[in-house]
Design an enzyme around this catalytic site. Structure first.
Site, mmCIF file in Angstrom:
data_model
loop_
_atom_site.group_PDB
_atom_site.id
_atom_site.type_symbol
_atom_site.label_atom_id
_atom_site.label_comp_id
_atom_site.label_asym_id
_atom_site.label_seq_id
_atom_site.Cartn_x
_atom_site.Cartn_y
_atom_site.Cartn_z
ATOM 1 N N ASP A 142 15.236 49.148 21.443
ATOM 2 C CA ASP A 142 14.707 48.562 20.109
ATOM 3 C C ASP A 142 15.452 48.096 19.329
ATOM 4 O O ASP A 142 16.336 49.029 18.954
ATOM 5 C CB ASP A 142 13.908 49.422 20.169
ATOM 6 N N LYS A 151 11.404 41.626 10.837
ATOM 7 C CA LYS A 151 13.107 42.307 9.586
ATOM 8 C C LYS A 151 14.025 41.411 9.267
ATOM 9 O O LYS A 151 14.264 41.313 8.292
ATOM 10 C CB LYS A 151 12.968 43.564 10.725
ATOM 11 N N TRP A 175 10.722 55.688 14.775
ATOM 12 C CA TRP A 175 9.956 54.918 16.423
ATOM 13 C C TRP A 175 10.847 54.597 18.002
ATOM 14 O O TRP A 175 10.361 54.787 18.293
ATOM 15 C CB TRP A 175 10.431 53.247 16.412
HETATM 16 C C1 LIG Z 1 9.060 48.336 12.640
HETATM 17 C C2 LIG Z 1 9.661 48.562 14.047
HETATM 18 C C3 LIG Z 1 8.534 49.052 14.576
HETATM 19 C C4 LIG Z 1 7.633 48.613 15.464
HETATM 20 O O1 LIG Z 1 7.030 47.072 15.750
HETATM 21 P P1 LIG Z 1 5.414 46.344 15.799
HETATM 22 O O2 LIG Z 1 6.379 45.242 15.787
HETATM 23 O O3 LIG Z 1 4.898 46.626 14.030
HETATM 24 O O4 LIG Z 1 4.763 46.585 16.708
HETATM 25 C C5 LIG Z 1 8.817 49.154 16.384
HETATM 26 N N1 LIG Z 1 10.381 49.310 16.266
HETATM 27 C C6 LIG Z 1 11.693 49.551 15.446
HETATM 28 C C7 LIG Z 1 12.796 49.924 15.501
HETATM 29 C C8 LIG Z 1 11.138 49.245 13.999
HETATM 30 O O5 LIG Z 1 12.156 49.030 13.288
#
Ligand SMILES: *Cc1c(COP(=O)(O)O)cnc(C)c1O
Length: 363
Positions: free
Chosen positions: A174, A198, A104
């Site tokens: 993030d 998540k 990511w």
């Molecule tokens: C799953 C994930 C993403 C992807 O996010 P989207 O909402 O599908 O764009 C980005 N960063 C991390 C850390 C993730 O676990």
């Protein structure tokens, strides 16, 4: 309510039973409104109160200072990969510093490179993403416009258990796969983003916490929708927001506050869940091998391997038949990944551990 499978997938994650029950009711009718949640106006007073309470709950859970905006945006974490450099990298002469620790963060680096100068301060590529950097490997620059990293690499199962960077450089993180799974020292970050799907709800909404002073750095001429100031001014109600997804996130924050009892308590539960699986993995080194360096192991995504592809296939088939869903590793990596997001119970993890114990003994 009875379901046949437990959700161990990388995301969207499991939601708490009590939340699902309220959602089921709300799809028929939100009692205080008399309408289905799927058809309530985003311009209603009721929905304004939903946003206000959700924002309050996030502030309470994180002890967030008043000078932060709590924004509810669309476009997922992926949209934030671009919105962050659009805000902070515009016209920069010094490079923004990014850590490339896995799948990511790599996407975030590539998105930022289109907007201005980017320096990858550390990459896990040479180590095949099995560990995170130590402080001594991170020569942070005090003049970088910002530092960006991913707190939990969902695919590789790597998690930082400390806050990185220099206090004089805005930290951007993030936290999509560990937001509200534990306290996170939010006040040390200039901007945090995390999609809901998540740990805290369904797909469709992304929470952004951003310090007000940072928004003053926004360039003129951004498209309205990609300018955080638009959403701050509109209280996250600029165009039609995902009312349903936002309502479910509200229910999860209520659950965290009133049923779980706060983030310290949530962290204890999540720690026990992860430890249960790591202990089991370490007890059977001939069968299971944890992928991440022990110090960097994620409490959200337990990634491990079996000795060969045939054993992996056998494990996955038997697990699926026994009601454990979503255990196949990310398509980029293979192997096995057990994701243990907030909504998955300790009891569910103990059942998986029992299954893994039996598999280790009898194949
Ligand atoms: C799953 C994930 C993403 C992807 O996010 P989207 O909402 O599908 O764009 C980005 N960063 C991390 C850390 C993730 O676990």
């Amino acid at each position: 309510m009875n379901r046949n499978s437990l959700n161990f997938s990388g995301g969207p994650g499991a939601l708490p039973e009590s939340v699902l029950q309220q959602v089921q009711q709300a799809v028929r009718e939100v009692p205080e409104v008399g309408l289905s949640i799927l058809g309530i106006s985003h311009r209603s007073d009721w929905f304004a109160a939903v946003i206000a309470e959700l924002e309050r709950n996030v502030r309470t859970l994180l002890a967030l200072p008043d000078d932060y905006h709590v924004l509810l945006l669309q476009g997922g974490a992926t949209q934030q990969f671009s919105m962050v450099p659009m805000l902070l990298l515009h016209g920069a002469t010094q490079p923004a510093e990014y850590l490339h620790t896995g799948y990511w963060s790599g996407k975030a680096v590539r998105a930022a490179q289109g907007h201005g100068p980017v320096r990858v301060l550390w990459s896990g590529e040479a180590a095949q993403w099995w560990r995170l950097p130590r402080d001594a490997e991170l020569p942070f620059s005090p003049t970088a416009p910002y530092l960006h990293y991913v707190s939990n690499e969902t695919v590789e199962g790597l998690q930082f258990h400390r806050v990185l960077g220099l206090d004089e450089v805005p930290r951007v993180c993030d936290m999509s796969s560990d937001f509200l799974s534990a306290p996170c020292a939010a006040e040390r970050f200039a901007l945090i983003y995390a999609h809901a799907q998540k740990n805290i709800g369904p797909a469709g909404v992304t929470v952004v916490l951003v310090r007000d002073a940072l928004l003053a750095r926004a360039p003129e001429g951004l498209p309205d929708f990609l300018d955080y100031r638009t959403h701050a001014a509109a209280h996250s109600n600029f165009n039609t927001p995902p009312v349903f997804a936002i309502y479910v996130v509200l229910l999860v924050t209520r659950w965290l506050l009133h049923e779980v009892g706060g983030l310290a308590r949530m962290a204890e539960i999540n720690q026990r869940k992860a430890q249960t699986l790591y202990d089991l993995i370490d007890a059977h080194p001939g069968v299971y091998r944890g992928r991440a360096a022990v110090a960097d192991r994620s409490r959200m995504n337990v990634v491990f391997e079996l000795p060969d592809a045939a054993a992996t296939q056998r494990f996955l088939a038997q697990a699926q038949a026994a009601g454990f869903s979503g255990l196949a590793g990310h398509r980029a990596l293979g192997g096995i990944r057990a994701s243990l997001y907030n909504g998955l119970t300790l009891e569910a993890v103990q059942r998986l551990a029992q299954f893994m114990e039996d598999f280790a003994r009898h194949g």
